[in-house]
Enzyme design. Structure first.
Site, short mmCIF file in Angstrom:
data_model
loop_
_atom_site.label_atom_id
_atom_site.label_comp_id
_atom_site.label_asym_id
_atom_site.label_seq_id
_atom_site.Cartn_x
_atom_site.Cartn_y
_atom_site.Cartn_z
N TYR A 246 6.27 8.63 -1.74
CA TYR A 246 4.97 8.82 -2.59
C TYR A 246 4.56 10.44 -2.58
CZ TYR A 246 -0.09 7.97 -2.68
OH TYR A 246 -1.42 8.05 -3.22
N LYS B 174 -8.43 6.10 -2.86
CA LYS B 174 -8.48 7.61 -2.84
C LYS B 174 -6.98 8.35 -3.36
CE LYS B 174 -11.23 8.91 1.13
NZ LYS B 174 -10.84 9.75 2.39
N LYS C 241 0.69 -1.00 -0.04
CA LYS C 241 -0.09 0.10 -0.11
C LYS C 241 0.80 1.03 0.01
CE LYS C 241 -3.33 -1.14 -0.47
NZ LYS C 241 -3.58 -1.57 -1.89
N HIS D 94 7.42 -7.45 -2.08
CA HIS D 94 7.11 -7.03 -0.65
C HIS D 94 8.12 -7.48 0.26
CE1 HIS D 94 3.78 -4.74 -1.87
NE2 HIS D 94 2.80 -5.80 -1.99
N SER E 48 -4.74 2.75 4.36
CA SER E 48 -4.54 1.97 3.03
C SER E 48 -4.81 0.73 3.37
CB SER E 48 -3.51 2.42 2.01
OG SER E 48 -3.73 1.97 0.90
N ARG F 186 6.08 5.29 1.64
CA ARG F 186 4.92 6.16 2.03
C ARG F 186 4.87 6.46 3.46
NH1 ARG F 186 -1.50 4.86 0.11
NH2 ARG F 186 -1.95 6.98 -0.05
P1 A3P Z 1 -5.26 4.56 -0.85
O1 A3P Z 1 -5.62 3.36 -0.52
O2 A3P Z 1 -4.84 5.70 -0.08
O3 A3P Z 1 -5.86 5.18 -1.92
P2 A3P Z 1 0.03 -0.45 -3.72
O4 A3P Z 1 0.05 -0.18 -5.10
O5 A3P Z 1 1.25 -0.39 -3.16
O6 A3P Z 1 -1.00 -1.65 -3.28
O7 A3P Z 1 -0.59 1.07 -3.15
C1 A3P Z 1 -1.93 1.22 -3.29
C2 A3P Z 1 -1.97 2.69 -2.98
O8 A3P Z 1 -1.47 3.74 -3.72
C3 A3P Z 1 -3.50 3.00 -2.77
O9 A3P Z 1 -3.55 4.19 -1.78
C4 A3P Z 1 -3.82 3.56 -4.16
O10 A3P Z 1 -4.94 4.64 -4.22
C5 A3P Z 1 -2.63 4.77 -4.27
N1 A3P Z 1 -2.26 4.79 -5.88
C6 A3P Z 1 -2.36 4.06 -6.75
N2 A3P Z 1 -1.94 4.55 -8.06
C7 A3P Z 1 -2.06 5.86 -7.65
C8 A3P Z 1 -1.32 6.88 -8.38
N3 A3P Z 1 -1.37 7.03 -9.76
N4 A3P Z 1 -1.16 8.18 -7.88
C9 A3P Z 1 -1.38 8.56 -6.20
N5 A3P Z 1 -1.65 7.21 -5.65
C10 A3P Z 1 -2.08 6.05 -6.36
#
Ligand code: A3P
Length: 283
Positions: A177, A244, A45, A92, A122, A114
């Site tokens: 992030y 989000k 996340k 991971h 998240s 992040r």
């Molecule tokens: P949120 O749950 O806070 O919205 P991962 O890819 O490591 O699983 O991380 C997922 C998180 O990254 C989610 O956060 C997701 O919305 C966010 N995310 C994915 N694509 C993104 C983008 N293009 N810009 C900003 N945040 C992004």
């Protein structure tokens, strides 16, 4: 459907989902890395899918974005050996569990970090929506699990510190992030310099448009997600990823007391971390 207790198993003291078989985790150290393998590393996340999407657009010639090295059964190692170079391999895993060959061959790694408070929120939603993760009852009970490191992939603190401790053993670029949200072109420029890719400002601005949160979310909603193209070992359903995409959502969840407990642990654990100076961590 797997029962709740079957969803998680502990390996090396770290909780993994049943999508990472114990046999694969045991066999990881025999993985044959190639010198030009590139690792995309993150705690869950933290923006893994975002980073992976940027990588896909940065390379104009063919590269292979594999599924995570820890996802699947032991046959995974054989499967990855048939994938042509250059392989971009998401993971991971903490540094201690990374197959030795990556270290011997000094493969490059990009680690996305992040704010752990937003990461925790998240991951909370992921626990709620992802059928591969056990049910959690309340935000409070989950919060306690997160601080103890009893969540999937273990402690956020131990994960980042393991990679920081060994940052000079393999060339590692740390990305943040929040800095990417503020100034994506600069982050893309940093990645291209790290990888020795020549790219114009105009190409960078095209990549930034294609990898915006809205654009990525819309693309996923249009497509049926391809289960072979997950970059997170915890799901094959990309629709669960784009929630989000904001900075500071933790403020909607943390009570004052939870914030104090988190800050105390952060200060203790990250006291001697150099990376901590770059992490957006608003109290
Ligand atoms: P949120 O749950 O806070 O919205 P991962 O890819 O490591 O699983 O991380 C997922 C998180 O990254 C989610 O956060 C997701 O919305 C966010 N995310 C994915 N694509 C993104 C983008 N293009 N810009 C900003 N945040 C992004």
């Amino acid at each position: 459907m797997a029962s709740q207790t079957d969803l998680i198993h502990i390996f090396n003291g770290i909780p993994f989902t049943s999508r990472s078989s114990a046999n694969l985790l045991k066999a990881l150290n025999s993985f044959q890395a190639r010198e030009d393998d590139l690792l995309l590393v993150s705690y869950p996340k933290s923006g893994t899918h975002w980073l992976a999407e940027i990588m896909k657009h940065l390379y104009t010639s063919k590269v292979s974005l594999t599924s995570p090295i820890e996802f699947g059964d032991v046959s995974k190692l054989e499967e990855l050996s048939h994938i042509p170079s250059r392989r971009i391999i998401p993971t991971h895993l903490s540094y201690d569990m990374l197959p030795t060959e990556f270290k011997v061959k000094k493969c490059k790694a990009i680690y996305i970090v992040r704010n752990p408070k937003d990461t925790a929120v998240s991951l909370f939603h992921y626990y709620r929506e992802n059928p591969n993760l056990p049910t959690i009852e309340t935000w409070q009970s989950y919060f306690d699990m997160f601080l103890r490191g009893d969540v999937v992939c273990g402690s956020w603190f131990d994960h980042i510190l393991s990679w920081e401790e060994h940052r000079n053993e393999i060339p590692t670029l740390f990305l943040y992030y929040e800095a990417m949200k503020k100034d994506l072109p600069t982050a893309v420029r940093k990645i291209s310099t790290f990888l020795g890719i020549n790219i114009s400002d105009n190409e960078i601005s095209i990549i930034c448009k294609k990898t915006s949160f809205n654009e990525m979310k819309m693309n996923v909603e249009k497509d049926n997600s391809d289960p072979n193209h997950t970059v997170c070992a915890l799901t094959s359903n990309k629709k669960l990823i784009f929630r989000k995409g904001t900075v500071g959502d933790w403020k909607n969840y943390f009570s004052n007391r939870q914030n104090r407990l988190f800050d105390e642990l952060y200060q203790t654990k990250m006291d001697s971390s150099h990376l901590a100076k770059h992490i957006t961590y608003d109290n």
